[in-house]
Design a protein around this motif. Structure first.
Motif, PDB file in Angstrom:
ATOM      1  N   GLY A 106       8.169  38.156   1.000  1.00 50.55           N
ATOM      2  CA  GLY A 106       7.496  38.520   2.021  1.00 50.55           C
ATOM      3  C   GLY A 106       7.259  37.784   3.373  1.00 50.55           C
ATOM      4  O   GLY A 106       6.382  37.982   4.404  1.00 50.55           O
ATOM      5  N   TYR A 107       7.350  36.357   3.170  1.00 55.60           N
ATOM      6  CA  TYR A 107       6.979  35.442   3.936  1.00 55.60           C
ATOM      7  C   TYR A 107       8.380  35.087   4.708  1.00 55.60           C
ATOM      8  O   TYR A 107       8.842  34.228   4.512  1.00 55.60           O
ATOM      9  N   GLY A 108       8.320  36.135   5.793  1.00 52.27           N
ATOM     10  CA  GLY A 108       9.574  36.062   6.739  1.00 52.27           C
ATOM     11  C   GLY A 108       9.634  35.094   7.914  1.00 52.27           C
ATOM     12  O   GLY A 108       8.641  34.370   8.091  1.00 52.27           O
ATOM     13  N   PHE A 109      10.692  34.782   8.555  1.00 48.10           N
ATOM     14  CA  PHE A 109      11.006  33.823   9.607  1.00 48.10           C
ATOM     15  C   PHE A 109      11.277  34.618  10.831  1.00 48.10           C
ATOM     16  O   PHE A 109      11.250  33.905  11.869  1.00 48.10           O
ATOM     17  N   LYS A 110      11.576  35.845  10.980  1.00 47.33           N
ATOM     18  CA  LYS A 110      11.930  36.428  12.146  1.00 47.33           C
ATOM     19  C   LYS A 110      10.374  36.640  13.010  1.00 47.33           C
ATOM     20  O   LYS A 110       9.548  36.790  12.601  1.00 47.33           O
ATOM     21  N   GLY A 111      10.975  36.190  14.369  1.00 40.23           N
ATOM     22  CA  GLY A 111       9.717  36.315  15.326  1.00 40.23           C
ATOM     23  C   GLY A 111       9.045  34.884  15.252  1.00 40.23           C
ATOM     24  O   GLY A 111       7.976  34.886  15.958  1.00 40.23           O
ATOM     25  N   TYR A 112       9.460  33.853  14.671  1.00 38.30           N
ATOM     26  CA  TYR A 112       8.878  32.605  14.765  1.00 38.30           C
ATOM     27  C   TYR A 112       9.948  31.653  15.195  1.00 38.30           C
ATOM     28  O   TYR A 112      11.110  31.682  14.883  1.00 38.30           O
ATOM     29  N   LYS A 113       9.330  30.409  16.109  1.00 36.40           N
ATOM     30  CA  LYS A 113      10.144  29.508  16.678  1.00 36.40           C
ATOM     31  C   LYS A 113      10.328  28.276  15.869  1.00 36.40           C
ATOM     32  O   LYS A 113      11.236  27.482  16.002  1.00 36.40           O
ATOM     33  N   SER A 114       9.592  28.169  14.834  1.00 44.48           N
ATOM     34  CA  SER A 114       9.284  27.205  13.856  1.00 44.48           C
ATOM     35  C   SER A 114       9.011  27.810  12.585  1.00 44.48           C
ATOM     36  O   SER A 114       8.210  28.843  12.208  1.00 44.48           O
ATOM     37  N   TYR A 115       9.747  27.667  11.680  1.00 43.26           N
ATOM     38  CA  TYR A 115       9.628  27.951  10.064  1.00 43.26           C
ATOM     39  C   TYR A 115      10.172  26.901   9.216  1.00 43.26           C
ATOM     40  O   TYR A 115      10.988  26.383   9.300  1.00 43.26           O
ATOM     41  N   ALA A 116       9.112  26.707   8.194  1.00 41.46           N
ATOM     42  CA  ALA A 116       9.501  25.514   6.989  1.00 41.46           C
ATOM     43  C   ALA A 116       8.997  26.170   5.918  1.00 41.46           C
ATOM     44  O   ALA A 116       7.680  26.693   5.786  1.00 41.46           O
ATOM     45  N   VAL A 117       9.585  25.698   4.810  1.00 38.01           N
ATOM     46  CA  VAL A 117       9.128  26.248   3.538  1.00 38.01           C
ATOM     47  C   VAL A 117       9.395  25.044   2.398  1.00 38.01           C
ATOM     48  O   VAL A 117      10.247  24.172   2.790  1.00 38.01           O
ATOM     49  N   ASN A 147       2.763  16.988   4.574  1.00 39.82           N
ATOM     50  CA  ASN A 147       3.394  17.544   5.491  1.00 39.82           C
ATOM     51  C   ASN A 147       2.793  18.612   6.631  1.00 39.82           C
ATOM     52  O   ASN A 147       2.221  19.654   6.397  1.00 39.82           O
ATOM     53  N   PRO A 148       2.729  17.652   7.954  1.00 41.27           N
ATOM     54  CA  PRO A 148       1.918  18.672   8.872  1.00 41.27           C
ATOM     55  C   PRO A 148       2.512  20.020   9.313  1.00 41.27           C
ATOM     56  O   PRO A 148       1.881  20.770   9.989  1.00 41.27           O
ATOM     57  N   SER A 149       3.952  20.078   8.869  1.00 35.50           N
ATOM     58  CA  SER A 149       4.553  21.360   9.531  1.00 35.50           C
ATOM     59  C   SER A 149       4.110  22.387   8.324  1.00 35.50           C
ATOM     60  O   SER A 149       4.435  23.504   8.789  1.00 35.50           O
ATOM     61  N   PHE A 150       3.570  22.468   7.392  1.00 32.89           N
ATOM     62  CA  PHE A 150       3.164  23.270   6.586  1.00 32.89           C
ATOM     63  C   PHE A 150       1.644  23.627   6.945  1.00 32.89           C
ATOM     64  O   PHE A 150       0.816  22.797   7.434  1.00 32.89           O
ATOM     65  N   LYS A 151       1.585  24.905   7.132  1.00 34.42           N
ATOM     66  CA  LYS A 151       0.206  25.353   7.483  1.00 34.42           C
ATOM     67  C   LYS A 151      -0.458  26.367   6.265  1.00 34.42           C
ATOM     68  O   LYS A 151      -1.663  26.447   6.345  1.00 34.42           O
ATOM     69  N   GLU A 152       0.253  26.766   5.433  1.00 35.85           N
ATOM     70  CA  GLU A 152      -0.215  27.632   4.489  1.00 35.85           C
ATOM     71  C   GLU A 152       0.209  27.418   3.131  1.00 35.85           C
ATOM     72  O   GLU A 152       1.305  26.632   2.993  1.00 35.85           O
ATOM     73  N   VAL A 153      -0.372  27.876   2.191  1.00 34.24           N
ATOM     74  CA  VAL A 153      -0.092  27.490   0.777  1.00 34.24           C
ATOM     75  C   VAL A 153      -0.274  28.946  -0.298  1.00 34.24           C
ATOM     76  O   VAL A 153      -1.276  29.704   0.128  1.00 34.24           O
ATOM     77  N   GLY A 154       0.582  28.814  -1.377  1.00 33.02           N
ATOM     78  CA  GLY A 154       0.001  29.578  -2.291  1.00 33.02           C
ATOM     79  C   GLY A 154       0.470  29.435  -3.684  1.00 33.02           C
ATOM     80  O   GLY A 154       1.649  28.735  -3.712  1.00 33.02           O
ATOM     81  N   ILE A 155      -0.492  29.446  -4.604  1.00 32.78           N
ATOM     82  CA  ILE A 155      -0.196  28.537  -5.993  1.00 32.78           C
ATOM     83  C   ILE A 155      -0.273  29.592  -7.021  1.00 32.78           C
ATOM     84  O   ILE A 155      -1.225  30.414  -6.834  1.00 32.78           O
ATOM     85  N   GLY A 167       4.245  27.028   3.492  1.00 34.64           N
ATOM     86  CA  GLY A 167       5.019  27.543   4.593  1.00 34.64           C
ATOM     87  C   GLY A 167       4.406  27.213   5.548  1.00 34.64           C
ATOM     88  O   GLY A 167       3.105  26.692   5.749  1.00 34.64           O
ATOM     89  N   GLY A 168       5.306  27.152   6.909  1.00 41.65           N
ATOM     90  CA  GLY A 168       4.711  27.005   8.340  1.00 41.65           C
ATOM     91  C   GLY A 168       5.362  27.601   9.301  1.00 41.65           C
ATOM     92  O   GLY A 168       6.558  27.602   9.481  1.00 41.65           O
ATOM     93  N   ARG A 169       4.672  28.266  10.071  1.00 48.19           N
ATOM     94  CA  ARG A 169       5.378  29.393  11.045  1.00 48.19           C
ATOM     95  C   ARG A 169       4.623  29.279  12.240  1.00 48.19           C
ATOM     96  O   ARG A 169       3.367  29.010  12.333  1.00 48.19           O
ATOM     97  N   ILE A 170       5.345  28.770  13.380  1.00 50.29           N
ATOM     98  CA  ILE A 170       4.728  29.117  14.562  1.00 50.29           C
ATOM     99  C   ILE A 170       5.406  30.200  15.431  1.00 50.29           C
ATOM    100  O   ILE A 170       6.484  30.123  15.687  1.00 50.29           O
TER     101      ILE A 170
END
Length: 196
Positions: A106-117, A147-155, A167-170
């Protein structure tokens, strides 16, 4: 001893055995609670707050990560799969990649200008402190943590299989969304998955 006493001892022992067996759970052990999340976020964000060396490269302080339940779901599924199927890899036995699993959770990329996992995995460590120390000493794992591109984490952890998904989405600004709709912006998709 009389037969009555022997029968009582036998049935009493059998009853006790049934009670003890009812407490044994044959399913894989998973950890999923607020103290687990809190300890991981504190340890990760402490390292990100002060900066650190990953191998020979210094990483300056980075913004704190927040917990993401979709990333946790992806991590839990992979940790459970590795435990149940007895393997250790970023690629699932069915061929799914890190990004496949994260998007499917469910961690999608649509609607984001930047997406990294990205993903860190480990096996055999007995505690959060031990697995974090190992990841910070490993250059590739450390790079993911910093990595500063990552904004979120799940473990998640299952039977000492540890999975840390990042994950990181902008999102696009409203002005950028207008430009996309008008055709003035062209979207390009590329794979930026990092796994260690």
């Amino acid at each position: 001893m009389s037969d009555v006493i022997m029968k009582r001892l036998f049935f009493g022992g059998a009853f006790l055995l049934v009670i003890l067996l009812s407490f044994i759970d044959a399913s894989p052990r998973t950890v999923d609670n607020s103290s687990f999340k809190k300890e991981f976020l504190e340890r990760i964000n402490f390292a990100r707050q002060k900066g650190c060396n990953c191998g020979n490269t210094y990483f300056p302080p980075a913004p704190p990560l927040t917990w993401n339940d979709d990333l946790e779901d992806a991590a839990r599924g992979h940790a459970l799969d590795m435990s149940e199927r007895n393997y250790f890899s970023h690629t699932s036995k069915n061929g799914r990649s890190v990004s496949d699993r994260i998007i499917s959770a469910g961690y999608g990329f649509k609607g984001y200008k930047s997406y990294a996992v990205g993903e860190n995995i480990a096996q055999g460590q007995m505690s959060i402190a031990e697995v974090m120390a190992g990841w910070l000493k490993s250059e590739g794992h450390c790079r993911n943590l910093m990595n500063p591109s990552f904004k979120e984490v799940g473990i998640s952890e299952t039977d000492h299989y540890w999975v840390q998904d990042f994950g990181g989405r902008i999102p696009f600004s409203s002005e950028e969304q207008k430009m996309i709709k008008s055709g003035k912006y062209k979207l390009i998709q590329k794979d930026v998955t990092q796994g260690h």
